[in-house]
Design a protein around this motif. Structure first.
Motif, PDB file in Angstrom:
ATOM      1  N   ALA A   1       0.818  -1.220   0.000  1.00 63.61           N
ATOM      2  CA  ALA A   1       0.000   0.000   0.000  1.00 63.61           C
ATOM      3  C   ALA A   1       0.851   1.268   0.000  1.00 63.61           C
ATOM      4  O   ALA A   1       0.368   2.345  -0.380  1.00 63.61           O
ATOM      5  N   ILE A   2       2.105   1.166   0.414  1.00 62.67           N
ATOM      6  CA  ILE A   2       2.932   2.358   0.635  1.00 62.67           C
ATOM      7  C   ILE A   2       3.144   3.198  -0.632  1.00 62.67           C
ATOM      8  O   ILE A   2       3.022   4.430  -0.590  1.00 62.67           O
ATOM      9  N   PRO A   3       3.455   2.617  -1.790  1.00 63.05           N
ATOM     10  CA  PRO A   3       3.624   3.454  -2.986  1.00 63.05           C
ATOM     11  C   PRO A   3       2.382   4.280  -3.322  1.00 63.05           C
ATOM     12  O   PRO A   3       2.492   5.458  -3.692  1.00 63.05           O
ATOM     13  N   TYR A   4       1.199   3.678  -3.181  1.00 57.51           N
ATOM     14  CA  TYR A   4      -0.045   4.386  -3.495  1.00 57.51           C
ATOM     15  C   TYR A   4      -0.291   5.528  -2.515  1.00 57.51           C
ATOM     16  O   TYR A   4      -0.705   6.632  -2.908  1.00 57.51           O
ATOM     17  N   ILE A   5      -0.006   5.284  -1.233  1.00 58.01           N
ATOM     18  CA  ILE A   5      -0.174   6.326  -0.215  1.00 58.01           C
ATOM     19  C   ILE A   5       0.738   7.513  -0.523  1.00 58.01           C
ATOM     20  O   ILE A   5       0.319   8.674  -0.466  1.00 58.01           O
ATOM     21  N   CYS A   6       1.976   7.224  -0.859  1.00 59.49           N
ATOM     22  CA  CYS A   6       2.963   8.292  -1.095  1.00 59.49           C
ATOM     23  C   CYS A   6       2.672   9.089  -2.366  1.00 59.49           C
ATOM     24  O   CYS A   6       3.083  10.244  -2.474  1.00 59.49           O
TER      25      CYS A   6
ATOM     26  N   ILE B   1      -1.107  14.838  -3.694  1.00 59.32           N
ATOM     27  CA  ILE B   1      -2.212  15.362  -4.510  1.00 59.32           C
ATOM     28  C   ILE B   1      -3.338  15.863  -3.612  1.00 59.32           C
ATOM     29  O   ILE B   1      -3.888  16.955  -3.813  1.00 59.32           O
ATOM     30  N   VAL B   2      -3.659  15.078  -2.583  1.00 57.02           N
ATOM     31  CA  VAL B   2      -4.694  15.484  -1.625  1.00 57.02           C
ATOM     32  C   VAL B   2      -4.280  16.774  -0.923  1.00 57.02           C
ATOM     33  O   VAL B   2      -5.099  17.690  -0.736  1.00 57.02           O
ATOM     34  N   THR B   3      -3.023  16.871  -0.530  1.00 53.64           N
ATOM     35  CA  THR B   3      -2.518  18.070   0.153  1.00 53.64           C
ATOM     36  C   THR B   3      -2.655  19.304  -0.734  1.00 53.64           C
ATOM     37  O   THR B   3      -3.059  20.385  -0.263  1.00 53.64           O
TER      38      THR B   3
ATOM     39  N   PHE C   1       3.943  19.613   6.558  1.00 53.56           N
ATOM     40  CA  PHE C   1       3.354  19.032   7.773  1.00 53.56           C
ATOM     41  C   PHE C   1       2.047  18.317   7.445  1.00 53.56           C
ATOM     42  O   PHE C   1       1.810  17.182   7.880  1.00 53.56           O
ATOM     43  N   VAL C   2       1.194  18.984   6.672  1.00 51.29           N
ATOM     44  CA  VAL C   2      -0.095  18.400   6.290  1.00 51.29           C
ATOM     45  C   VAL C   2       0.127  17.121   5.488  1.00 51.29           C
ATOM     46  O   VAL C   2      -0.512  16.085   5.727  1.00 51.29           O
ATOM     47  N   ASN C   3       1.058  17.175   4.550  1.00 50.63           N
ATOM     48  CA  ASN C   3       1.381  16.026   3.693  1.00 50.63           C
ATOM     49  C   ASN C   3       1.880  14.847   4.525  1.00 50.63           C
ATOM     50  O   ASN C   3       1.429  13.703   4.363  1.00 50.63           O
ATOM     51  N   ALA C   4       2.815  15.118   5.444  1.00 49.74           N
ATOM     52  CA  ALA C   4       3.370  14.059   6.289  1.00 49.74           C
ATOM     53  C   ALA C   4       2.305  13.480   7.216  1.00 49.74           C
ATOM     54  O   ALA C   4       2.241  12.263   7.418  1.00 49.74           O
ATOM     55  N   LEU C   5       1.455  14.369   7.771  1.00 50.24           N
ATOM     56  CA  LEU C   5       0.400  13.911   8.682  1.00 50.24           C
ATOM     57  C   LEU C   5      -0.594  13.005   7.959  1.00 50.24           C
ATOM     58  O   LEU C   5      -0.989  11.948   8.479  1.00 50.24           O
ATOM     59  N   LEU C   6      -1.011  13.401   6.768  1.00 49.12           N
ATOM     60  CA  LEU C   6      -1.925  12.572   5.991  1.00 49.12           C
ATOM     61  C   LEU C   6      -1.299  11.219   5.652  1.00 49.12           C
ATOM     62  O   LEU C   6      -1.968  10.183   5.665  1.00 49.12           O
TER      63      LEU C   6
END
Length: 493
Positions: free
Chosen positions: A433-438, A443-445, A466-471
């Protein structure tokens, strides 16, 4: 200043770099390009890293940005110092305990194969764009100062710079760069000090009067408490902490130099010393920025203004240095921007080559002949990539340093999330799942920040990291596989 004279100065400077490369590359081993044989004096590494971090972008962007952002950048610098302390006492011990060459190998031991490849790939993308944007600004200045006079097209200027870098780095890589960066940092710092001295004399001020004039100037605004502003203190400080961790501690470029130190203790001394010198240097650049605007105002020099704000502020320092400050300042500026150009680009190309050959080509298991062939091909390949990116952005204008940090928020955010989750938890994640999350979280951020700006008048600013890392962390939790990792596999500090 005469373009021919400037060209001779640059040629002489490059000759010194080649001479250093010649002596350093003697008795080099197969791994010298990647590790520097782990014999670098930490004092030399610490001083040389200043030039690599500052780069040509910082050299001209920080003084210019004072006209639009005052001293607010100093809030970011304060955060950087805290971030470097984290790198010193948390990340450096991990890297040394695991005896890493590519720091992204940690992700494989903590999460798995896909996490490792994803982390390395994000670095390759981040570093390619960052290195290209840094070199772009310096190449534009050299084009304006030298190569336009000889009717050399811009693309050829960039090629010349990349070829020169290849000539003194391809043999011993990081082993050479540790020493050439020291020389380059010296010229970069000399340039800012000489310029401050020249401007001080032009304004007819003593040193104490200069300090007083800078502190009392309208541009000397350090803290911003407006919660809606991208320059808000808490946004700048926290993002300064996180970006320092991401762009130095999680960056193969910066950490590869640190890992050439003889042992963990010396590597830690290197980071702490480097952070203090860097903070003082950035303060000097901001102070110089105030002095440049004071000079322009006193002597009636017209600057570009649009809607009541200065634009193209990156041109302020080079324009004044080359056209108004006299021969001494012009020479020091050319040496400074040349040093900054080579220092940031040479280490970036070496780090990109190291990461790709170790993380994707498994070069450590090749014989010496294959190692050399792969290394040279990859080094050439990334030179072509950086050239292509430079030409793609060659018509861009404005404050490049802010662009670099905003882009870093999207590209380094997932890396930051992965490392923080890996270091401070023992939760096992589904590696698939990690590649898809990264890929999805940046994009969400981006769209989340756009929504906040449009509907809430709230700009994340540099806090997008910060927002990107938190998500990223939150999504990692969703994909845990309910098994704890074996704590013996990872040696935490």
């Amino acid at each position: 200043m005469n373009a021919t004279v400037i060209l001779l100065i640059i040629a002489s400077y490059f000759g010194v770099l080649l001479l250093i490369s010649h002596f350093v590359s003697k008795n080099s081993s197969d791994d010298s390009f990647y590790t520097g044989d782990r014999k670098s004096p930490w004092q030399v590494v610490a001083f040389g890293m200043i030039g690599a971090v500052l780069s040509g972008v910082t050299f001209v962007s920080i003084p210019g940005m004072v006209g639009t952002n005052y001293f607010y950048y100093l809030q970011f610098v304060f955060g950087n110092v805290v971030g470097y302390v984290f790198i010193t006492y948390v990340l450096v011990p991990i890297y040394y305990n695991l005896k890493l060459v590519s720091i992204y190998t940690y992700l494989e031991s903590r999460f798995g194969f896909r996490a490792y490849k994803t982390g390395s790939l994000f670095f390759l993308i981040s570093q390619s764009f960052g290195a290209a944007l840094r070199l772009l600004l310096a190449a534009k200045i050299l084009q304006y100062a030298v190569f336009d006079a000889f009717h050399v097209p811009f693309f050829l200027t960039v090629i010349v710079i990349l070829v020169l870098i290849w000539l003194y780095t391809h043999k011993s890589g990081i082993k050479t760069i540790v020493w050439t960066d020291t020389l380059q940092t010296f010229f970069l710092l000399m340039a800012v000090l000489v310029t401050i001295y020249v401007v001080k004399n032009s304004l007819e001020l003593s040193f104490s009067e200069t300090i007083t004039s800078v502190i009392k100037n309208n541009y000397f605004k350090v803290f911003n408490w407006d919660v809606h502003s991208g320059n808000n203190f808490f946004k700048q400080f926290i993002s300064g902490v996180l970006i320092a961790i991401a762009m130095v501690g999680l960056d193969q470029n910066m950490m590869q130099k640190t890992l050439t130190c003889k042992n963990k203790k010396e590597a830690q001394q290197n980071i702490l010393t480097f952070s203090l010198i860097l903070a003082v240097t950035q303060f000097l650049f901001l102070g110089l920025g105030v002095m440049l605007y004071m000079y322009a105002e006193k002597f009636g020099i017209q600057l570009e203004i649009e809607n009541g704000k200065f634009i193209n502020t990156d041109t302020l320092f080079p324009m004044l240095s080359l056209n108004h400050f006299g021969t001494l300042a012009s020479i020091s500026f050319i040496l400074g921007i040349t040093a900054a150009s080579f220092s940031s680009a040479d280490s970036a190309l070496t780090a990109l080559t190291t990461s790709f050959t170790h993380d994707f080509l498994d070069v450590q298991h090749k014989n010496p002949k294959e190692k050399k062939k792969l290394k040279n091909r990859v080094l050439f390949g990334f030179s072509v990539v950086i050239f292509a990116i430079i030409m793609l952005f060659s018509q861009s204008k404005g404050n490049v340093i802010s662009t670099i940090f905003k882009v870093a928020g999207y590209t380094y955010g997932p890396l930051l999330g992965l490392y923080m989750f890996g270091i401070f938890t023992k939760i096992k994640i589904k590696d698939t799942a990690i590649p898809y999350i990264c890929i999805i979280m940046p994009i969400v951020t981006y769209f989340l920040n756009d929504y906040f700006i449009s509907y809430l008048n709230f700009d994340f600013g540099f806090m997008n990291i910060f927002v990107n890392a938190l998500l990223t962390v939150l999504c990692l939790i969703l994909f845990k596989d309910n098994r704890r990792i074996n704590a013996n596999n990872i040696k935490l500090p």
